[in-house]
Write an enzyme that holds these catalytic residues in place. Sequence first.
Site, short mmCIF file in Angstrom:
data_model
loop_
_atom_site.label_atom_id
_atom_site.label_comp_id
_atom_site.label_asym_id
_atom_site.label_seq_id
_atom_site.Cartn_x
_atom_site.Cartn_y
_atom_site.Cartn_z
CB THR A 224 0.17 -0.33 1.96
OG1 THR A 224 0.63 -0.47 0.79
CG2 THR A 224 0.23 1.26 2.39
NE ARG A 252 2.91 -0.46 -8.63
CZ ARG A 252 2.29 -0.39 -7.40
NH1 ARG A 252 3.25 -0.13 -6.45
NH2 ARG A 252 1.21 -0.73 -7.26
CB VAL A 253 4.97 5.70 -8.18
CG1 VAL A 253 4.42 6.33 -6.96
CG2 VAL A 253 6.60 5.87 -7.94
N GLY A 254 3.05 3.33 -6.86
CA GLY A 254 1.84 2.92 -6.67
C GLY A 254 0.79 4.28 -6.27
CG ASP A 255 -2.47 3.06 -3.68
OD1 ASP A 255 -1.38 2.13 -3.42
OD2 ASP A 255 -3.40 2.93 -2.78
CB THR A 275 -3.57 -1.27 2.51
OG1 THR A 275 -4.84 -1.94 2.81
CG2 THR A 275 -3.06 -0.51 3.37
N GLY A 276 -3.88 -2.13 -0.71
CA GLY A 276 -4.49 -2.69 -1.73
C GLY A 276 -3.79 -2.54 -3.13
N GLY A 278 -2.97 -0.66 -5.92
CA GLY A 278 -2.54 0.53 -5.97
C GLY A 278 -3.22 1.17 -7.53
N1 ASP Z 1 -1.05 0.06 -2.44
C1 ASP Z 1 0.23 -0.54 -2.35
C2 ASP Z 1 0.78 -0.09 -3.87
O1 ASP Z 1 0.18 -0.49 -4.83
C3 ASP Z 1 0.27 -1.83 -2.21
C4 ASP Z 1 -0.56 -2.09 -0.96
O2 ASP Z 1 -1.33 -1.32 -0.23
O3 ASP Z 1 -0.85 -3.34 -0.59
O4 ASP Z 1 1.78 0.05 -3.85
#
Ligand code: ASP
Length: 402
Positions: A224, A252-255, A275-276, A278
Amino acid sequence: MSFSRREFIGTAVVGSLAVNLPAQQAAGKRPIIVCANNGYPYLDAGFEFLKSGGDTLDAALRVVKGPEDDANDDSVGLGGLPNEEGVVELDACCMHGPTRRAGSVGGVRNIKNVSLVAKAVMQHTGHVMLVGEGAERFAVAQSFPRENLLTEHSRKIWLLWKEYHSTDDWWGPGLADPQWKPPGSAELWEKRISTLSEMTASVGIEPQRRGSAIRKVLFPPTGTIHCSALNEKGEISGCTTTSGLAYKLPGRVGDSPIIGAGCYTDQEVGSAGATGSGEENIKVAGAHTIVENMRRGMSPQEAGMDTLKRIVRNYNNDMNKLRFMDMTYYILRKDGAYAGVSLWEGYSPSPWEDPQPTPHRIAVHDGTRRAEKTVALFKGYSQEFPPFPRVPEELLAPLKAR
Ligand code: ASP
């Protein structure tokens, strides 16, 4: 690297006491931009724009548009790794501090610059968030071109994943399930790698890209970009954009598009983004928690560390689970102080790629462009358990060939 429970507890305490303020903590110069490390090549242009009087949100959007347009960045925009059906679905959001507005889009297909679509939602609708087909149709109405976002390389990696994971996918149980168990023994991993190295050839992945493709199948990557920008007037904005978790369930929707999780900006306090993992970040409303922590007087680093500890608490300090997740926060306070904090120090090495681990970094421009290592809550690297097996040399040789 092994990591005992005793070390974990020790590290967690050290993390909470790590207040000998590094350079990152000091109130910096204005203007300033902070972002995830994949924004580094685009910081000069964003900073020049900001310095010459450009709007803070537009400056941040200039930075994140770089990875969105880059077909070789498989975590964002064009070339992003697709969902489990091979379709790229993108998420993004933005907040404009000076006018206290926000825009967001989730699960958007066929439109590359979703960060700009999020801004268009903010500017041209009375809503904050649009998703799926409606968001795509809105983008087209706003003159964003429809295009195929799945590059050949991302398609081949997806195909490899699809063929390999016929019985093992994101249908759960997830890490949060009490029944969840860490997968596989070393022998099993060795077998998996051996199978995958044969399959990379059959789906037509070039030899020099096979090692990284295998890694992306065994450990579905996240990726991200977040960016926050502060100008000389003290105006501050932020945005986050992503293709989300590779091979996710469609829809699917992340953070990243969630205002308050993947990004949050408050003109009175500061801005933060993530980032990470979610799912973990949504559960602690990460970016909002950080901004509220700073409002109550915490430094950027303290605010981020406190939020990371909430993730740890959600798993009752269970390192068998925490090892598989990671989170990096990019934090910018209104006075220019900033911090990059992360759950782990970075990504673990793999036997066939770079033997060195990759540290998490925050990229910064305040007149000088640089990338700084984040301050980690835990010593060590994520996703290194179960450990990579000793892979026979004959298996490694073709993977190492560049
Ligand atoms: N946070 C993002 C998600 O979960 C992915 C990412 O940051 O690497 O969609």
